[in-house]
Design a protein around this motif. Structure first.
Motif, PDB file in Angstrom:
ATOM      1  N   LYS A 191       0.845  -1.210   0.000  1.00  0.00           N
ATOM      2  CA  LYS A 191       0.000   0.000   0.000  1.00  0.00           C
ATOM      3  C   LYS A 191       0.870   1.245   0.000  1.00  0.00           C
ATOM      4  N   LYS A 192       1.949   1.168   0.805  1.00  0.00           N
ATOM      5  CA  LYS A 192       2.839   2.327   0.942  1.00  0.00           C
ATOM      6  C   LYS A 192       3.619   2.557  -0.362  1.00  0.00           C
ATOM      7  N   LEU A 193       4.211   1.503  -0.886  1.00  0.00           N
ATOM      8  CA  LEU A 193       5.038   1.642  -2.093  1.00  0.00           C
ATOM      9  C   LEU A 193       4.216   2.134  -3.280  1.00  0.00           C
ATOM     10  N   LEU A 194       3.026   1.548  -3.450  1.00  0.00           N
ATOM     11  CA  LEU A 194       2.222   1.859  -4.638  1.00  0.00           C
ATOM     12  C   LEU A 194       1.275   3.035  -4.394  1.00  0.00           C
ATOM     13  N   LYS A 195       1.313   3.571  -3.174  1.00  0.00           N
ATOM     14  CA  LYS A 195       0.432   4.699  -2.790  1.00  0.00           C
ATOM     15  C   LYS A 195      -1.034   4.369  -3.095  1.00  0.00           C
ATOM     16  N   LEU A 196      -1.450   3.195  -2.588  1.00  0.00           N
ATOM     17  CA  LEU A 196      -2.813   2.728  -2.872  1.00  0.00           C
ATOM     18  C   LEU A 196      -3.825   3.465  -1.994  1.00  0.00           C
ATOM     19  N   SER A 197      -5.005   3.692  -2.543  1.00  0.00           N
ATOM     20  CA  SER A 197      -6.092   4.287  -1.750  1.00  0.00           C
ATOM     21  C   SER A 197      -6.782   3.157  -0.978  1.00  0.00           C
ATOM     22  N   ASP A 198      -7.704   3.520  -0.079  1.00  0.00           N
ATOM     23  CA  ASP A 198      -8.388   2.497   0.722  1.00  0.00           C
ATOM     24  C   ASP A 198      -9.263   1.582  -0.123  1.00  0.00           C
ATOM     25  N   SER A 199      -9.591   2.021  -1.343  1.00  0.00           N
ATOM     26  CA  SER A 199     -10.431   1.157  -2.183  1.00  0.00           C
ATOM     27  C   SER A 199      -9.595   0.235  -3.083  1.00  0.00           C
TER      28      SER A 199
END
Ligand SMILES: Cc1cc2nc3c(=O)[nH]c(=O)nc-3n(C[C@H](O)[C@H](O)[C@H](O)COP(=O)(O)O)c2cc1C
Length: 213
Positions: A191-199
């Motif tokens: 999540k951190k590396l790819l800068k993913l949103s909560d969805s």
């Protein structure tokens, strides 16, 4: 205070530069005539957890991604993998030793996301993953369903990811490559590396390589 703002500027700059030395990789036209017949591919399908020390060719990567979730009906943009309500919620991130890329099915190319070898994030304790020349990671963007992150929507995202994974399993079985479908991976590091949103939910992955023979 001044030192803090200099540090913040350096960190922001470093983050902006993180994918800059990687270039977009145009993929080759998929070779739709390669491979054995479909029943033989089912017969060959199995999980492999060891890979030869040999990179995949650009043609292999192109064919692999097209088979996984490429566009097979350009007239309406539909894909080799079906998706619930045709929401096309699965994005494929491609982890290789030089960096991480996002598969753009419309351009049939790889867009740079992060420089460096991050396959350890996908390994989740299984070291063989770090030796796979390519790891495909399936991320369902639940926002494309437009119904919130409900259990039903999460199930649809998980099923869509499973179908993409099975396309990869059968492609590999059909063309003599090795793979294993996996759910293990470091979700929070991803999540951190790819800068993913909560969805955006990482669902599964497939390390892919040549068999050891
Ligand atoms: C949803 C799912 C998650 C899986 N996760 C992992 C995993 O994290 N690590 C792994 O080594 N294998 C994983 N597998 C592979 C299974 O262990 C494997 O498919 C099973 O042992 C049957 O072997 P076969 O694929 O050779 O038929 C997963 C398979 C599925 C379908």
């Amino acid at each position: 205070m001044r030192q803090l703002s200099v540090l913040l500027t350096v960190l922001l700059f470093a983050s902006a530069m993180s994918a800059q030395s990687l270039k977009e990789i145009p993929l080759s036209v998929p070779n739709k005539t390669r491979g054995i017949n479909v029943m033989k591919a089912f017969d060959n399908r199995h999980s492999d957890r060891e890979f030869a020390n040999k990179d995949l060719s650009i043609q292999d990567i192109s064919d692999l991604l097209w088979a996984a979730n490429g566009i097979n009906r350009p007239a309406d943009g539909k894909r080799t993998a079906p998706s619930a309500l045709n929401k096309q919620d699965i994005d494929i991130y491609v982890f290789m030793k030089d960096g991480v890329y996002l598969y753009d099915a419309h351009k049939h190319s790889l867009k740079p996301i992060a420089e460096g070898d991050h396959r350890n994030i996908i390994a989740g304790g299984q070291d063989f993953v770090k030796t796979a020349p390519v790891c495909l990671v399936y991320i369902s963007d639940l926002s494309r369903f437009g119904m919130g992150n409900t259990e039903q929507v999460k199930l649809m995202g998980a099923m869509d990811a499973g179908i993409v994974s099975q396309n990869v399993n059968l492609f590999c079985a059909g063309v003599g490559l090795s793979t294993v479908p996996r759910a293990s991976m470091d979700q929070s590091a991803l999540k951190k590396l790819l800068k993913l949103s909560d969805s955006q939910i990482p669902m599964m992955n497939n390390p892919v390589g040549h068999p050891v023979r």
